[in-house]
Enzyme design. Structure first.
Site, PDB file in Angstrom:
ATOM      1  N   GLY A  14       0.789  -1.225   0.000  1.00 11.35           N
ATOM      2  CA  GLY A  14       0.000   0.000   0.000  1.00 11.35           C
ATOM      3  C   GLY A  14       0.819   1.271   0.000  1.00 11.35           C
ATOM      4  CB  SER A  15       4.266   2.219  -0.960  1.00  6.64           C
ATOM      5  OG  SER A  15       4.385   1.867  -2.311  1.00  6.64           O
ATOM      6  CG  ASN A  16       1.418   3.309  -5.750  1.00  9.97           C
ATOM      7  OD1 ASN A  16       1.745   4.345  -6.325  1.00  9.97           O
ATOM      8  ND2 ASN A  16       2.013   2.150  -5.979  1.00  9.97           N
ATOM      9  CE  LYS A  67     -11.576 -14.515  -9.775  1.00 10.40           C
ATOM     10  NZ  LYS A  67     -11.080 -15.537 -10.713  1.00 10.40           N
ATOM     11  CG  MET A  92      -1.391  -7.761  -6.203  1.00 10.87           C
ATOM     12  SD  MET A  92      -0.675  -6.546  -7.328  1.00 10.87           S
ATOM     13  CE  MET A  92       0.480  -7.581  -8.188  1.00 10.87           C
ATOM     14  NE  ARG A  93      -8.119 -11.145  -5.278  1.00 13.07           N
ATOM     15  CZ  ARG A  93      -7.987 -12.464  -5.251  1.00 13.07           C
ATOM     16  NH1 ARG A  93      -8.346 -13.179  -6.318  1.00 13.07           N
ATOM     17  NH2 ARG A  93      -7.503 -13.081  -4.207  1.00 13.07           N
ATOM     18  CG  ASN A 109      -4.132  -0.807 -12.380  1.00 17.02           C
ATOM     19  OD1 ASN A 109      -3.961  -1.070 -11.188  1.00 17.02           O
ATOM     20  ND2 ASN A 109      -3.477  -1.444 -13.342  1.00 17.02           N
ATOM     21  CG  HIS A 111       1.155  -2.014 -15.451  1.00 14.41           C
ATOM     22  ND1 HIS A 111       0.858  -3.273 -14.960  1.00 14.41           N
ATOM     23  CD2 HIS A 111       2.142  -2.198 -16.364  1.00 14.41           C
ATOM     24  CE1 HIS A 111       1.629  -4.165 -15.557  1.00 14.41           C
ATOM     25  NE2 HIS A 111       2.418  -3.549 -16.412  1.00 14.41           N
TER      26      HIS A 111
HETATM   27  C1  GRF Z   1       3.094  -1.296  -7.589  1.00 16.92           C
HETATM   28  O1  GRF Z   1       4.286  -1.663  -8.214  1.00 16.92           O
HETATM   29  C2  GRF Z   1       2.015  -1.050  -8.621  1.00 16.92           C
HETATM   30  O2  GRF Z   1       2.516  -0.527  -9.795  1.00 16.92           O
HETATM   31  C3  GRF Z   1       1.467  -2.436  -8.842  1.00 16.92           C
HETATM   32  O3  GRF Z   1       1.483  -3.041  -7.586  1.00 16.92           O
HETATM   33  C4  GRF Z   1       2.489  -2.443  -6.774  1.00 16.92           C
HETATM   34  C5  GRF Z   1       1.829  -1.964  -5.524  1.00 16.92           C
HETATM   35  O4  GRF Z   1       2.741  -1.450  -4.607  1.00 16.92           O
HETATM   36  N1  GRF Z   1       0.161  -2.376  -9.434  1.00 16.92           N
HETATM   37  P1  GRF Z   1       2.201  -0.785  -3.270  1.00 16.92           P
HETATM   38  O5  GRF Z   1       1.311  -1.824  -2.590  1.00 16.92           O
HETATM   39  O6  GRF Z   1       1.456   0.438  -3.630  1.00 16.92           O
HETATM   40  O7  GRF Z   1       3.424  -0.512  -2.461  1.00 16.92           O
END
Ligand code: GRF
Length: 215
Positions: A14-16, A67, A92-93, A109, A111
């Site tokens: 969850g760093s983003n 789903k 991650m889905r 999203n 990527h």
């Molecule tokens: C990131 O590399 C993002 O691009 C990908 O999953 C990763 C998530 O990282 N979709 P974080 O959980 O936000 O640290």
């Protein structure tokens, strides 16, 4: 524009998610985060939500019949909370139409590759193994394909011959933390218009934001 209400989906660290929290708290983003939904009870993103008094839900696909009902349920939880933009921050889905159709061009999203190269899992590893000289990340709207939706913004970083998934991934992640909040900001200001496969950035003549790899 009225204030954005965000719903965030995350599976891992969850760093983003954290970068978006920080940018709402600093006032850079005029948005509230209504809820974090995770498919993984061990996701560190849940801890981040707790630390910032953000409601969180753990919803696991295995607790649903299929789903379709899983994604329909997620859509309901988001709508109940008045979410106007859904953020996939390391979810991650591959999300299904039951969610996408409820939020057309309102799901973003991030990527870790310069799409359309290296979609799917481990974009950083794919790029490092391929030997590209420029790598990067992409924020895009989500459609029913895998990382195929309209591209909003990309950032580039240099890739070196001895890069690994980890070293390149770290360099890319720093850029992710900048462009994801920026894309949300553009959306909140009504500056993103989707025309077919393309996103037009209103008020930006070149319609491009690229970080110079040399910097
Ligand atoms: C990131 O590399 C993002 O691009 C990908 O999953 C990763 C998530 O990282 N979709 P974080 O959980 O936000 O640290």
């Amino acid at each position: 524009m009225s204030k954005l209400t965000l719903g965030v989906l995350a599976s891992g660290s969850g760093s983003n998610f954290q970068s978006i929290i920080d940018k709402t708290e600093s006032g850079y983003l005029d948005a509230d985060i209504a809820v974090l939904i995770s498919d993984n009870p061990k996701a560190f993103a849940l801890e981040r939500a707790r630390n910032h008094n953000i409601e969180s839900l753990v919803l696991r696909p295995k607790d649903f019949d299929n789903k379709s009902s899983y994604y329909a349920h997620i859509a309901d939880e988001l709508k109940k909370r008045g979410v106007s933009l859904v953020i996939l921050a390391g979810f991650m889905r591959v999300v299904k139409k039951e969610l996408i159709q409820e939020f057309p061009n309102k799901i973003m999203n991030i990527h870790p590759a310069l799409l359309p190269s290296f979609p799917g899992l481990h974009g950083q590893k794919q790029a490092a193994d391929y030997g590209v000289k420029i790598a990067g990340c992409t924020v895009h709207f989500v459609d029913e394909g895998v990382d195929t939706g309209p591209i909003i913004i990309q950032a580039a970083v240099p890739a070196y011959h001895d890069d690994t998934e980890e070293t390149l991934g770290e360099r890319i992640l720093k850029e992710e933390h900048k462009i994801f909040p920026y894309a949300i900001k553009l959306f909140s200001e009504g500056k993103l218009s989707v025309e077919g496969q393309k996103v037009v950035m209103l008020g930006n003549k070149n319609n491009i934001v690229l970080h110079n790899p040399a910097q």
